[in-house]
Design a protein around this motif. Structure first.
Motif, mmCIF file in Angstrom:
data_model
loop_
_atom_site.group_PDB
_atom_site.id
_atom_site.type_symbol
_atom_site.label_atom_id
_atom_site.label_comp_id
_atom_site.label_asym_id
_atom_site.label_seq_id
_atom_site.Cartn_x
_atom_site.Cartn_y
_atom_site.Cartn_z
ATOM 1 N N ALA A 8 -94.066 0.491 -38.024
ATOM 2 C CA ALA A 8 -94.904 -0.422 -38.802
ATOM 3 C C ALA A 8 -96.072 -0.941 -37.971
ATOM 4 C CB ALA A 8 -94.069 -1.591 -39.326
ATOM 5 N N LEU A 9 -95.802 -1.272 -36.729
ATOM 6 C CA LEU A 9 -96.871 -1.768 -35.861
ATOM 7 C C LEU A 9 -97.911 -0.677 -35.592
ATOM 8 C CD1 LEU A 9 -94.645 -3.751 -33.344
ATOM 9 C CD2 LEU A 9 -95.946 -4.655 -35.284
ATOM 10 N N ASN A 10 -97.446 0.536 -35.365
ATOM 11 C CA ASN A 10 -98.370 1.641 -35.131
ATOM 12 C C ASN A 10 -99.158 1.993 -36.394
ATOM 13 O OD1 ASN A 10 -98.197 2.604 -32.308
ATOM 14 N ND2 ASN A 10 -96.035 2.674 -32.815
ATOM 15 N N TYR A 11 -98.541 1.839 -37.560
ATOM 16 C CA TYR A 11 -99.261 2.076 -38.809
ATOM 17 C C TYR A 11 -100.394 1.067 -38.959
ATOM 18 C CZ TYR A 11 -100.422 2.510 -43.707
ATOM 19 O OH TYR A 11 -101.107 2.667 -44.890
ATOM 20 N N GLY A 12 -100.141 -0.163 -38.575
ATOM 21 C CA GLY A 12 -101.196 -1.177 -38.582
ATOM 22 C C GLY A 12 -102.364 -0.759 -37.713
ATOM 23 N N GLU A 13 -102.075 -0.183 -36.569
ATOM 24 C CA GLU A 13 -103.122 0.328 -35.684
ATOM 25 C C GLU A 13 -103.868 1.490 -36.332
ATOM 26 O OE1 GLU A 13 -104.348 -0.489 -32.528
ATOM 27 O OE2 GLU A 13 -103.290 -2.346 -32.977
ATOM 28 N N ALA A 14 -103.148 2.362 -37.008
ATOM 29 C CA ALA A 14 -103.774 3.527 -37.646
ATOM 30 C C ALA A 14 -104.752 3.104 -38.732
ATOM 31 C CB ALA A 14 -102.703 4.446 -38.232
ATOM 32 N N GLN A 15 -104.438 2.042 -39.429
ATOM 33 C CA GLN A 15 -105.311 1.574 -40.504
ATOM 34 C C GLN A 15 -106.687 1.162 -39.998
ATOM 35 O OE1 GLN A 15 -102.556 -1.354 -42.137
ATOM 36 N NE2 GLN A 15 -102.513 -0.173 -44.029
ATOM 37 N N THR A 16 -106.773 0.838 -38.749
ATOM 38 C CA THR A 16 -108.057 0.445 -38.170
ATOM 39 C C THR A 16 -108.580 1.519 -37.212
ATOM 40 O OG1 THR A 16 -106.971 -0.790 -36.386
ATOM 41 C CG2 THR A 16 -107.549 -2.019 -38.378
ATOM 42 N N GLY A 17 -108.218 2.766 -37.481
ATOM 43 C CA GLY A 17 -108.664 3.865 -36.630
ATOM 44 C C GLY A 17 -110.179 3.920 -36.538
ATOM 45 N N GLU A 18 -110.661 4.248 -35.369
ATOM 46 C CA GLU A 18 -112.108 4.278 -35.130
ATOM 47 C C GLU A 18 -112.764 5.512 -35.731
ATOM 48 O OE1 GLU A 18 -112.590 3.736 -30.926
ATOM 49 O OE2 GLU A 18 -111.463 1.867 -30.962
ATOM 50 N N ILE A 29 -98.323 9.271 -34.090
ATOM 51 C CA ILE A 29 -97.477 8.374 -33.282
ATOM 52 C C ILE A 29 -96.460 7.683 -34.192
ATOM 53 C CG2 ILE A 29 -97.460 6.260 -31.889
ATOM 54 C CD1 ILE A 29 -100.193 7.209 -30.752
ATOM 55 N N VAL A 30 -96.894 7.267 -35.379
ATOM 56 C CA VAL A 30 -95.972 6.671 -36.353
ATOM 57 C C VAL A 30 -94.832 7.644 -36.640
ATOM 58 C CG1 VAL A 30 -95.717 5.881 -38.743
ATOM 59 C CG2 VAL A 30 -97.716 5.172 -37.408
ATOM 60 N N LEU A 31 -95.187 8.918 -36.849
ATOM 61 C CA LEU A 31 -94.160 9.937 -37.119
ATOM 62 C C LEU A 31 -93.178 10.073 -35.961
ATOM 63 C CD1 LEU A 31 -96.373 12.609 -38.866
ATOM 64 C CD2 LEU A 31 -94.383 11.461 -39.860
#
Length: 86
Positions: A8-18, A29-31
């Protein structure tokens, strides 16, 4: 517990991908984290370190469903990335 919350934390990071490539990388990474969580859940299940078997089975099932969703998300993002490059 940490293994189960990391996706869940990594998905939050993915949502703000550059970029799209950054998004794809972070979803991968989430996978990895989801697969690690499933391994932990299977260890808990096999060693009977639980109180309710149905809760462990449900958690494994939910993790597998999330993996399917994120795999599809990566595939779609990769296809869109290829279209954008063309």
């Amino acid at each position: 517990m940490r293994s189960g919350t990391s996706p869940a934390l990594n998905y939050g990071e993915a949502q703000t991908g550059e970029s799209r490539r950054d998004f794809i990388h972070k979803i991968k990474i989430v996978l990895k984290e989801l697969r690690e969580s499933i391994i932990c859940l299977k260890i808990i299940h096999r060693t009977k370190l639980y109180k309710k078997v149905d809760e462990i089975i449900f958690a494994i099932s939910e993790s597998n469903e999330l993996i399917a969703i994120f795999v599809k998300s990566v595939e779609t993002a990769q296809k869109n990335d290829q279209k954008q490059k063309s």
